[in-house]
Write a protein that holds these residues in place. Structure first.
Motif, PDB file in Angstrom:
ATOM      1  N   ALA A  11     -49.370  43.418  15.145  1.00 32.86           N
ATOM      2  CA  ALA A  11     -49.192  44.868  14.998  1.00 32.86           C
ATOM      3  C   ALA A  11     -47.939  45.093  14.165  1.00 32.86           C
ATOM      4  O   ALA A  11     -46.882  44.521  14.454  1.00 32.86           O
ATOM      5  N   ILE A  12     -48.070  45.901  13.101  1.00 34.39           N
ATOM      6  CA  ILE A  12     -46.944  46.117  12.197  1.00 34.39           C
ATOM      7  C   ILE A  12     -46.597  47.597  12.080  1.00 34.39           C
ATOM      8  O   ILE A  12     -47.400  48.459  12.439  1.00 34.39           O
ATOM      9  N   GLN A  13     -45.425  47.855  11.560  1.00 40.83           N
ATOM     10  CA  GLN A  13     -44.940  49.213  11.358  1.00 40.83           C
ATOM     11  C   GLN A  13     -45.085  49.614   9.887  1.00 40.83           C
ATOM     12  O   GLN A  13     -45.172  48.763   9.016  1.00 40.83           O
ATOM     13  N   ASN A  14     -45.126  50.896   9.632  1.00 43.50           N
ATOM     14  CA  ASN A  14     -45.107  51.488   8.286  1.00 43.50           C
ATOM     15  C   ASN A  14     -46.400  51.336   7.495  1.00 43.50           C
ATOM     16  O   ASN A  14     -46.432  51.691   6.319  1.00 43.50           O
ATOM     17  N   LEU A  15     -47.458  50.846   8.078  1.00 49.70           N
ATOM     18  CA  LEU A  15     -48.742  50.708   7.382  1.00 49.70           C
ATOM     19  C   LEU A  15     -49.400  52.082   7.319  1.00 49.70           C
ATOM     20  O   LEU A  15     -49.680  52.693   8.348  1.00 49.70           O
ATOM     21  N   LYS A  16     -49.592  52.583   6.094  1.00 44.83           N
ATOM     22  CA  LYS A  16     -50.041  53.959   5.944  1.00 44.83           C
ATOM     23  C   LYS A  16     -51.395  54.122   5.277  1.00 44.83           C
ATOM     24  O   LYS A  16     -52.115  55.050   5.586  1.00 44.83           O
ATOM     25  N   CYS A  17     -51.725  53.255   4.311  1.00 44.02           N
ATOM     26  CA  CYS A  17     -52.896  53.558   3.495  1.00 44.02           C
ATOM     27  C   CYS A  17     -53.456  52.307   2.814  1.00 44.02           C
ATOM     28  O   CYS A  17     -52.975  51.204   3.025  1.00 44.02           O
TER      29      CYS A  17
ATOM     30  N   GLY B 162     -41.607  45.383   3.862  1.00 43.57           N
ATOM     31  CA  GLY B 162     -41.355  46.660   4.531  1.00 43.57           C
ATOM     32  C   GLY B 162     -42.285  46.944   5.686  1.00 43.57           C
ATOM     33  O   GLY B 162     -42.380  48.088   6.141  1.00 43.57           O
ATOM     34  N   TYR B 163     -42.970  45.912   6.172  1.00 45.46           N
ATOM     35  CA  TYR B 163     -43.920  46.072   7.276  1.00 45.46           C
ATOM     36  C   TYR B 163     -43.551  45.119   8.423  1.00 45.46           C
ATOM     37  O   TYR B 163     -44.259  44.144   8.695  1.00 45.46           O
ATOM     38  N   PRO B 164     -42.442  45.404   9.123  1.00 41.44           N
ATOM     39  CA  PRO B 164     -42.046  44.511  10.219  1.00 41.44           C
ATOM     40  C   PRO B 164     -43.005  44.627  11.405  1.00 41.44           C
ATOM     41  O   PRO B 164     -43.709  45.625  11.559  1.00 41.44           O
ATOM     42  N   SER B 165     -42.997  43.601  12.229  1.00 44.19           N
ATOM     43  CA  SER B 165     -43.805  43.619  13.452  1.00 44.19           C
ATOM     44  C   SER B 165     -43.311  44.728  14.362  1.00 44.19           C
ATOM     45  O   SER B 165     -42.131  45.089  14.351  1.00 44.19           O
TER      46      SER B 165
ATOM     47  N   VAL C 188     -42.314  51.480  -1.529  1.00 41.99           N
ATOM     48  CA  VAL C 188     -42.414  50.793  -2.823  1.00 41.99           C
ATOM     49  C   VAL C 188     -43.630  49.871  -2.811  1.00 41.99           C
ATOM     50  O   VAL C 188     -44.416  49.850  -3.760  1.00 41.99           O
ATOM     51  N   SER C 189     -43.806  49.108  -1.738  1.00 40.27           N
ATOM     52  CA  SER C 189     -44.961  48.207  -1.617  1.00 40.27           C
ATOM     53  C   SER C 189     -46.271  48.989  -1.674  1.00 40.27           C
ATOM     54  O   SER C 189     -47.243  48.568  -2.308  1.00 40.27           O
ATOM     55  N   CYS C 190     -46.286  50.126  -1.043  1.00 40.45           N
ATOM     56  CA  CYS C 190     -47.465  50.997  -1.033  1.00 40.45           C
ATOM     57  C   CYS C 190     -47.793  51.452  -2.455  1.00 40.45           C
ATOM     58  O   CYS C 190     -48.936  51.376  -2.897  1.00 40.45           O
ATOM     59  N   ALA C 191     -46.772  51.915  -3.173  1.00 37.89           N
ATOM     60  CA  ALA C 191     -46.983  52.383  -4.554  1.00 37.89           C
ATOM     61  C   ALA C 191     -47.483  51.259  -5.439  1.00 37.89           C
ATOM     62  O   ALA C 191     -48.410  51.465  -6.244  1.00 37.89           O
ATOM     63  N   ILE C 192     -46.926  50.084  -5.302  1.00 40.60           N
ATOM     64  CA  ILE C 192     -47.394  48.935  -6.101  1.00 40.60           C
ATOM     65  C   ILE C 192     -48.845  48.638  -5.771  1.00 40.60           C
ATOM     66  O   ILE C 192     -49.646  48.372  -6.664  1.00 40.60           O
ATOM     67  N   GLY C 193     -49.198  48.685  -4.503  1.00 40.33           N
ATOM     68  CA  GLY C 193     -50.577  48.436  -4.080  1.00 40.33           C
ATOM     69  C   GLY C 193     -51.544  49.437  -4.664  1.00 40.33           C
ATOM     70  O   GLY C 193     -52.662  49.103  -5.050  1.00 40.33           O
ATOM     71  N   ARG C 194     -51.122  50.687  -4.774  1.00 39.29           N
ATOM     72  CA  ARG C 194     -51.976  51.729  -5.330  1.00 39.29           C
ATOM     73  C   ARG C 194     -52.157  51.533  -6.843  1.00 39.29           C
ATOM     74  O   ARG C 194     -53.232  51.792  -7.389  1.00 39.29           O
ATOM     75  N   LEU C 195     -51.109  51.087  -7.517  1.00 39.49           N
ATOM     76  CA  LEU C 195     -51.164  50.909  -8.962  1.00 39.49           C
ATOM     77  C   LEU C 195     -51.922  49.659  -9.384  1.00 39.49           C
ATOM     78  O   LEU C 195     -52.511  49.636 -10.459  1.00 39.49           O
ATOM     79  N   THR C 196     -51.906  48.639  -8.546  1.00 40.28           N
ATOM     80  CA  THR C 196     -52.540  47.365  -8.907  1.00 40.28           C
ATOM     81  C   THR C 196     -53.911  47.172  -8.291  1.00 40.28           C
ATOM     82  O   THR C 196     -54.515  46.133  -8.436  1.00 40.28           O
TER      83      THR C 196
END
Length: 89
Positions: A6-12, A62-65, A80-88
């Motif tokens: 289970a991790i934190q900050n997972l949004k999309c 940026g997604y700690p347990s 930042v990780s989210c934005a990179i994921g959306r762009l790639t």
């Protein structure tokens, strides 16, 4: 061995994409599944080092347990990780 973390900050889907791509590069980690609904990452690993490596990689992105420190800089990394994921994607 199979586990779910289970991790934190997972949004999309952007977060999901970044996590999946990064974990696919970790040797000995396979059958990776990211679930945005319940904020978990499931995967198989060969050694205990594999589990620790995944948890460290997730934290760097940026997604700690759940239960681990989640300060402002960690949350910013997840955006930042989210934005990179959306762009790639």
């Amino acid at each position: 061995m199979k586990t779910t973390v289970a991790i934190q900050n997972l949004k999309c889907a952007g977060c999901e994409s970044t996590i999946a791509k990064k974990l696919h590069m970790v040797q000995g980690i396979y059958n990776i599944s990211v679930n945005t609904e319940n904020c978990t990452v499931s995967f198989n690993y060969k050694t205990e080092d594999g589990l620790n490596t995944v948890q460290n990689e997730l934290s760097k992105l940026g997604y700690p347990s759940v239960g681990d420190k989640n300060n402002l800089s960690t949350k910013a990394k997840s955006y930042v990780s989210c934005a990179i994921g959306r762009l790639t994607k």
